[in-house]
Every structure is written in C-alpha cells, then in structure tokens.
Design a protein around this motif. Structure first.
Motif, short mmCIF file in Angstrom:
data_model
loop_
_atom_site.label_atom_id
_atom_site.label_comp_id
_atom_site.label_asym_id
_atom_site.label_seq_id
_atom_site.Cartn_x
_atom_site.Cartn_y
_atom_site.Cartn_z
N LEU A 62 0.93 -1.28 0.10
CA LEU A 62 0.04 0.04 -0.02
C LEU A 62 0.76 1.25 -0.13
O LEU A 62 2.01 1.27 0.55
CB LEU A 62 -0.86 -0.07 1.20
N PRO A 63 0.36 2.24 -0.67
CA PRO A 63 1.16 3.82 -0.54
C PRO A 63 1.21 4.22 0.71
O PRO A 63 0.20 3.92 1.38
CB PRO A 63 0.65 4.41 -1.51
N TRP A 64 2.36 4.99 1.21
CA TRP A 64 2.27 5.33 2.38
C TRP A 64 2.19 4.24 3.54
O TRP A 64 3.09 3.95 4.19
CB TRP A 64 1.33 6.57 2.59
N LEU A 65 0.86 3.83 3.81
CA LEU A 65 0.70 3.05 5.02
C LEU A 65 1.57 1.88 5.15
O LEU A 65 1.90 1.42 6.09
CB LEU A 65 -0.75 2.51 4.75
N GLY A 66 1.72 1.18 3.79
CA GLY A 66 2.50 0.09 3.59
C GLY A 66 3.81 0.01 4.35
O GLY A 66 4.37 -0.84 5.09
N LYS A 67 4.59 1.06 4.07
CA LYS A 67 5.90 1.33 4.79
C LYS A 67 5.74 1.69 6.31
O LYS A 67 6.54 1.07 7.19
CB LYS A 67 6.56 2.55 3.96
N ILE A 68 4.86 2.48 6.35
CA ILE A 68 4.76 2.74 7.89
C ILE A 68 4.21 1.63 8.92
O ILE A 68 4.94 1.48 9.96
CB ILE A 68 3.75 3.85 8.07
N PHE A 69 3.37 0.98 8.44
CA PHE A 69 2.73 -0.13 9.26
C PHE A 69 3.04 -1.39 9.02
O PHE A 69 2.87 -2.26 9.95
CB PHE A 69 1.10 0.20 9.47
N PHE A 70 3.23 -1.75 7.71
CA PHE A 70 3.18 -3.05 7.55
C PHE A 70 4.41 -3.70 6.98
O PHE A 70 4.48 -4.89 6.33
CB PHE A 70 2.05 -3.52 6.55
N SER A 71 5.81 -3.01 7.07
CA SER A 71 6.96 -3.33 7.10
C SER A 71 7.64 -3.26 8.30
O SER A 71 8.70 -2.37 7.99
CB SER A 71 7.45 -3.23 5.66
N GLN A 72 7.31 -3.66 9.13
CA GLN A 72 8.18 -3.13 10.47
C GLN A 72 8.83 -4.51 11.32
O GLN A 72 8.28 -5.61 10.77
CB GLN A 72 7.02 -2.70 11.42
N SER A 73 9.34 -4.41 12.23
CA SER A 73 10.14 -5.55 13.13
C SER A 73 8.96 -6.25 13.83
O SER A 73 7.93 -5.57 14.02
CB SER A 73 11.20 -5.03 14.09
#
Lengths: 306, 507
Positions: free
Chosen positions: A131-142
C-alpha cells in the motif's frame, strides 16, 4: 518531502514499540494494585540478556525468551517485598530499578560497543506492505512492532472481557472484598507483577537487538519512567496505551527532524522528558475521580485485617 | 429441596486477647425461619456470624448442618455449604459495574465473556424479586438500598439457603426498609433461613419469627416474637430497665448565634451536595438534622466548620461573616466540631492522648509560647478532660488508638467543649457507641444547651433526634424538606420526608 514524512512516521512506530510494551506490562501490574517503579531496571536486564544470548547463540528469538524469563524472575523480588512482606512499594520498586541498572551494567561490561551482526528480519505483511504510505509505515516493521500491538490488544481483552480480568481489576480496587469472594489476592498480584516484568524485559530486548542492535550501559534512557507516566496517561487502559505510546514515539523521533533547523540537540534530547512532565501536569488537573486509577494502588494489603 | 434444613451452633466460644466475644453460644435455625439476633454494640453478634461465615475460627464448639458436624475454614467453604452474608459495609467494588461485581462472586462465571451470562442471570433475578437495577451502572452510582440488593443477588446466585444480614436497615430509608422486609418474606416463603442482626427493637419485632438476645457474648434470652414486647426485650438486652426519655426541660431560647443564608456546597463528586439551605440557630437550643446518611449532612457540617468551600450564600456567627474562613479562624470564633468517622477525622491515632487533647487548641497562649508547647499545661488539661468526661485509660502517655471508640469520643467531646464554644457541630456523635457512653454523651449535649450554647446535631438515629432536639430539620438530597418544632404534629411524617416524598413549605 514525502520520503521524510514516511520515514519519520516509520521511525515513530519503532520508537513507540518499547514504550507500548512496557506500558502494557505496567498497566496489568497496576491494575492488580501493585505499583512497580522497577520498569527501568527490568528493561535494562531484558536488554542486556537478550543481547548477550543473541550474540552467543545466534538466535534472536532465544534471546527474547531468555530476556523475558530474566525479567520475570527479577520482578519476583518486588512481588515478594510488596505482596508477601507488605513493604512500601515505592521504595521496593526504586530498589529494583537500581538493582537492574547496576546488574545490567556489570553483566554487559565486556559487550559494550560490540555490534550485533545477527539481524532480526522485518516482516513484510503480504499485500498490505505494498500500500502507498501506509505499507511502509505500518506493514513492514520489525516483529516486535506487531507483537507489541497484538499483546496490548490481548491484554485489553483479558482485562475487560474475561473472568481473570475482572478478578485482577477487583484486586486492585478492593482486595478485601475480592478475598471474601474466594479469590486468592496474593496469587493474582504475584501473577500480575511477574507478567508486567516479562513485558518490561521484552521492551528492553527490543531496544538492544532490534532498535539499536548494540548494548551500552544505561541505554534504556528513562524509557521505563516514561512508561510509568504513560500508564497514567492511558488511564490504565491498554487500548489507550497504543496511541499514547506512539505519540511519545513521535516525540522521540521529531528531535532528529528539528535538528537541521538549528535548535540545540541537547535541548531537543530533552523533549520526551519535558513532554512526560507536561502530560503528568495536564492529567493531574483532571478530576482524580474520573482518572480511573485503581483505588488501592500501592496500598499494602494484609489478609484478615479490618 | 434446600441444602440447609437445620443449622446448629453448639457451645461456640471465641475470645480476642483473653476477652470473650462469644461464650457457650447455642443457636439453632430451621428452614423458612427468620431469626433476629439482638444485642448492643459489642455484644458479640457480628463475631458469631463471622464464625458462621468462616471469617473467624471458634476457639471451641461445633457447627452442624442437617445434623452433620462440619468445619468452615473460610468464606468460600461457607458459600459452598449454602451460607451467604450481606455485610454491614458492603463488600462491593465501587468503581465496577453491577455485572462485574456479581461475576466476581459467582462460582459459575465463564472465563471468556463473563458479562453476557451474568446479565441474563441478573435479569432473571430482577424479575423474580422485583428488583429494579441497571446492571451496567457502576456501584457508586447506586443508592444504598440498590447496593444491598446487589449483595442479595450475589448470595442467592451462589445458592445461599441461609442468609445473614448484618444491620441491613442502618443505611436505608423507611421506604427501602419496607421493600427489604417484603424481600425477606418472599425468601422465607421459598424456604430460606434468614438471620437478621440488629439493635433496633422495632424492626426485630416487625420482621422476625424468633429473637435471640445476646449480651456481653452470651445468650441471655430467646423467645418467639409473638410472645414478647418491645419493653421486655429492651430489658433483656441491656440487663436493666431503660427509660426511653432523657429528662429534658424546656428552656427559652436566647439570642441568635448562627445564621446560615442560602448556602450551596459541592460534594466530592463535583455535584451539588447542599442546595440553597438556610436556617438560624439560637442560644440554649439543640437543632437536629435528621436524614439518611449521604444526603448532604457531611457537606453541610464541613461547610459550617470551614473544611469545605461554600460557593454561594453566607454564614454568619454573631453577625460577623465567617463564610469560607479557615477552619482555625472559625474554631476561634467559637464553633467546635465533633466530626463523623471519629478515628479518621477526629484524632491522630498514633499520637498520645495529651497531643490529641489539644489538637485544636495548641496555638492558644495557654498551651504554647512561640514555637514551643507548654507540655505541663497540656498534660494538666488532659487530666482534667479525662476526669470530667470519664475517659477510661491507664495513662495519658499512651497512643490514643488503644482506646475504645466510646472513650475516644468522650475525649473528642471534652476537647471540643473545653473552650466553651458558642456552637457545637456534632455529627453522629453516638454512632457505634454502647448504651452507657451514648447516654453520657447525650447528657453532655443537654448540659451544653443549658449553659447557653447552641448545638447542631446530625444524626441518623431518630430516637436520639426526638430525645434531644428543640427543632428538627429533615434533609434529603441536599435540601431541607422541613424545619419542625419538637412538638410539631407533622413529625409523624418524618419517614416520607426523609425519603424525599413529602415536603413542607418553608416556615
């Protein structure tokens, strides 16, 4: 510009993770009526054991497990002092913090400054991470990030929607009445303190093996104290703790954003702590009755006493 | 079929620190019976019931259910035997909802989503007994009567066949008492056993089939209520005839001392606790405030003595304004205060008797010079109070927490009236005291009146109000429903006024 915002928010989530873990643990503990000021010390113990075990065995998950076990074990000291001996919980908690900080410094002496080469991979949630924006912030974390949110939600569920939760909360509100209903108050309080210790240690483990991937003495940097303040700010509700912790994560990160503007970095480093003072100030303006604090928080309870 | 057909307590004895609280007590109750346990404070009623409920272990004696010997080690075992107790101070979690409270006590509460099942149960019970309780309300939002019903539901849900009620009517309005009695009748009809602890003769006569009288830990009488009357019960209870009237002479009241002009005061919860109350008080007068506790009495007393701020209205003493002055300033103008909850607000439990005897006066010239206290004067003063007020203690050099409630109260009264106050505000001064100490205190209030002081008396005990007061105000929900002279015919309707269902026009 877009990149800056995304990476700031991403780091906000990372910085908020240990705060959320520690706050959730402290909420469980305080709901049972025990104030545990040892969070900072237990976090340090968790950080150092996780780091050492991960480095020597090469398995970060084993590191996490040992850290949790260590945190739970050392919390028994506070549980014993405040529940069995009915000691002053402030003093006992402070002692635990000092013990934890000192002990972790001693154990970790020879590991200071060594880089951790074993990496804990980030989890990319399929589809969502694109997902744009949200993908990086919430869905590719440790993994810690997802674990923290999951544990906060599970804790909320347990406290509010199970019999055990009602018993724990009743214990913090009125241990005498709870005891007459056939609930073992001491047992529940031990359980809550020990679980809380596990959470604090988990938060510490995140700091050393995921967040900064190194160990130095005092790396918890007051996060344990902030978690205690967040417990109040979250009104002892793990659900509220989620956003409270990430707001504070944001304050940790925003200092790097403001540095190019020419503000002294020393001043910026104070921000999270100033913010902590401010929220405590704000919350004490509120009517104490509406705060929802456990009524018998930090009051020693002796069985059979009227 | 009820689990408990008969329950027997045989030769039960229990002592605390070498003093018998119960001695050789035999008590037998049967299914469908309401038994009253009558006795003064300290007669051992509550101790006996706490033994039955498993809170205390008897030193000797035997408990039998359906002719089988049993042991009750803790409340849980007691509940499993089918015994339930509604304590005088409710065992409820104030900040939790009704459902959560019931879920905590109920044995079969499911682990997950407990509230769903409990809600059904509560609704069933509410219907059966005609309780009207919102299960989602927090306990602190409920009236005392409703809280009591929550306790009853808790006990019945756990299958209690024998219910112990410890002074259940002390917190209720007359209307709520009637409802409680009808609940009792309903439970009796379905075979429950009720043990009803009280020191109020009227209720015992009204409610019970049989009454057992305790005195100093022993049973001194046991009889069916239909074979006895109030007077002979009273005689058995105190071991001598007591007169229900203190000798009170009519005295013409003197000049005006206190005027309270439409004051409003906020309670702890931020709501109006005293609403626009006005009255005046005169020399040689005892002015009583009757009402069920929690209707603004505490806030009114605290407002007059300066502990609680007044946000509108004025209070004057002898024409000078004392509104929102500090408690010490107000004390120095001649208003003394015997507070409710004497241990919490009246004394410093860990200090010595002589410290407590001058808690309010230590700043006076005669007890101090600059920063230093004149201890010899203070001790002499304490000795005087102890002599004049019959405080029994082995030494004034001991901590006051070692004294009994009655002796503490005598010392407080002595302290408060030693400076000849113009007005004494007394909140529930005889609450929880034995007959002897009660009579002593009442006589002192009357002699204060004779000497020209005014007394503002807050009491839940109507007998006390009627005995002592020249004028009586009835308070409900922070307002005076009426101010009546002691011979006013309308006094017969004091019950409905206390419940807020009747109000007289301002005189």
């Amino acid at each position: 510009m877009e990149d800056i915002i995304i990476s700031t928010l991403q780091r906000t989530m990372v910085a908020g993770t240990p705060l959320l873990l520690a706050t959730t643990g402290e909420i469980i503990c305080e709901r049972s009526g025990i104030l545990n000021l040892g969070v900072e010390g237990v976090m340090a113990i968790g950080a150092v054991t996780a780091f050492i075990v991960t480095m020597t065995t090469g398995s970060p998950w084993l590191g996490v497990a040992v850290a949790i076990a260590a945190g739970m074990t050392i919390s028994i000291i506070h549980a014993f002092a405040s529940i069995t001996l009915q000691a002053n919980q402030v003093v006992s908690g402070l002692a635990l913090t000092m013990l934890g900080l000192g002990l972790s410094g001693m154990i970790g002496k020879s590991y200071v400054g060594k880089p951790l080469l074993i990496k804990m991979e980030d989890w990319n949630i399929p589809w969502f991470s694109d997902l744009p924006w949200l993908g990086k912030i919430f869905f590719s974390q440790s993994p810690f990030f997802y674990l923290a949110i999951l544990l906060a939600l599970v804790s909320w569920f347990f406290l509010e929607r199970t019999r055990l939760g009602i018993e724990i909360r009743s214990t913090g509100e009125n241990p005498q009445a709870t005891e007459t209903q056939g609930v073992n108050v001491s047992k529940l309080r031990y359980l809550s303190v020990i679980i809380g210790g596990g959470f604090s240690a988990l938060a510490g483990a995140h700091l050393s093996i995921s967040y900064s991937k190194s160990w130095i003495e005092g790396m918890t940097a007051g996060r344990g104290w902030i978690a205690i303040a967040l417990t109040i700010f979250a009104l002892w509700n793990p659900g509220r703790a989620i956003w409270a912790a990430f707001v504070f994560g944001g304050i940790f990160v925003v200092q790097y954003l403001l540095q190019p503007l020419g503000i002294s970095p020393n001043f910026l480093a104070m921000l999270p702590y100033i913010a902590t003072l401010l929220i405590l100030l704000l919350i004490s303006l509120k009517d104490p009755k509406k705060l929802n604090a456990p009524a018998m928080l930090a009051e020693p309870y002796k069985r059979g006493k009227r | 079929m009820k689990k408990i057909q008969t329950l027997e307590m045989k030769k039960i004895s229990k002592s605390f620190h070498g003093i018998f609280a119960n001695k050789d007590i035999d008590l037998k109750v049967e299914s469908g019976e309401i038994v009253g346990l009558l006795g003064e404070n300290g007669a051992g009623k509550t101790t006996l019931m706490n033994i039955l409920y498993g809170l205390y272990q008897p030193d000797s004696g035997q408990i039998r259910i359906n002719n089988q010997d049993i042991r009750i080690n803790n409340p849980v075992e007691s509940i499993n035997f089918g015994i339930g107790m509604v304590h005088q101070h409710f065992m409820l979690i104030q900040n939790h909802s009704v459902i959560e409270n019931i879920a905590l006590g109920y044995k079969e509460t499911p682990f997950f989503f407990p509230k769903i099942k409990i809600r059904e149960k509560v609704e069933q019970f509410s219907e059966k007994f005609n309780f009207n309780i919102d299960p989602d309300k927090k306990v602190w939002q409920l009236s005392a009567g409703e809280q009591q019903r929550v306790e009853i539901i808790k006990a019945l849900l756990n299958g209690a066949d024998l219910l112990i009620f410890d002074e259940p009517t002390s917190v209720l309005t007359p209307e709520e008492i009637k409802e409680l009695i009808s609940i009792f009748r309903q439970m009796k009809a379905s075979g429950h056993i009720i043990i009803f602890i009280s020191h109020k003769l009227d209720e015992i006569m009204d409610i019970c089939d049989r009454v057992v009288v305790l005195q100093k830990g022993k049973i001194v009488g046991s009889t069916d209520t239909k074979d006895t009357d109030k007077k002979s019960l009273a005689r058995i209870m105190v071991g001598r005839d007591i007169s229900f009237n203190i000798d009170k002479k009519k005295i013409a009241r003197g000049r005006k001392i206190l005027s309270v002009d439409s004051i409003s005061v906020m309670g702890d919860k931020g709501l109006d606790a005293v609403k626009n109350i006005s009255f005046e008080l005169f020399e040689n007068e005892i002015f009583g405030v009757a009402g069920v506790s929690g209707n603004g009495q505490r806030e009114l007393a605290e407002a007059i003595t300066g502990i609680r701020p007044i946000y509108s209205g004025k209070i004057k003493i002898n024409g000078s304004d004392i509104t929102n002055k500090s408690p010490r300033d107000i004390y120095d103008t001649g208003i003394s205060h015997v507070p409710e909850e004497r241990i919490k607000f009246g004394i410093a439990p860990g200090l010595f008797l002589y410290d407590n005897a001058v808690l309010k006066q230590h700043h006076l010239k005669k007890f101090s010079r600059r920063w230093f206290l004149k201890y010899s004067k203070i001790k002499n003063h304490t000795e005087d109070i102890i002599k004049d007020f019959n405080v029994s203690t082995h030494s004034i050099n001991s901590q006051i927490r070692n004294l009994s409630g009655g002796n503490i109260q005598k010392l407080i009264l002595g302290r408060e009236i030693s400076e000849q106050p113009q007005l004494l505000v007394a909140s529930h001064p005889t609450y929880g005291l034995d007959v002897g100490a009660t009579q002593f205190l009442r006589r002192h209030l009357l002699s204060l009146r004779k000497q020209g002081s005014a007394v503002l008396l807050f009491s839940e005990d109507l007998e006390e109000i009627f005995e002592l007061c020249d004028r009586i105000a009835v308070i409900f929900d922070g307002e005076f429903m009426a101010i009546l002279d002691s011979d006013d015919k309308n006094l017969s309707e004091i019950g409905p006024m206390m419940a807020g269902s009747k109000r007289l026009k301002k005189q």
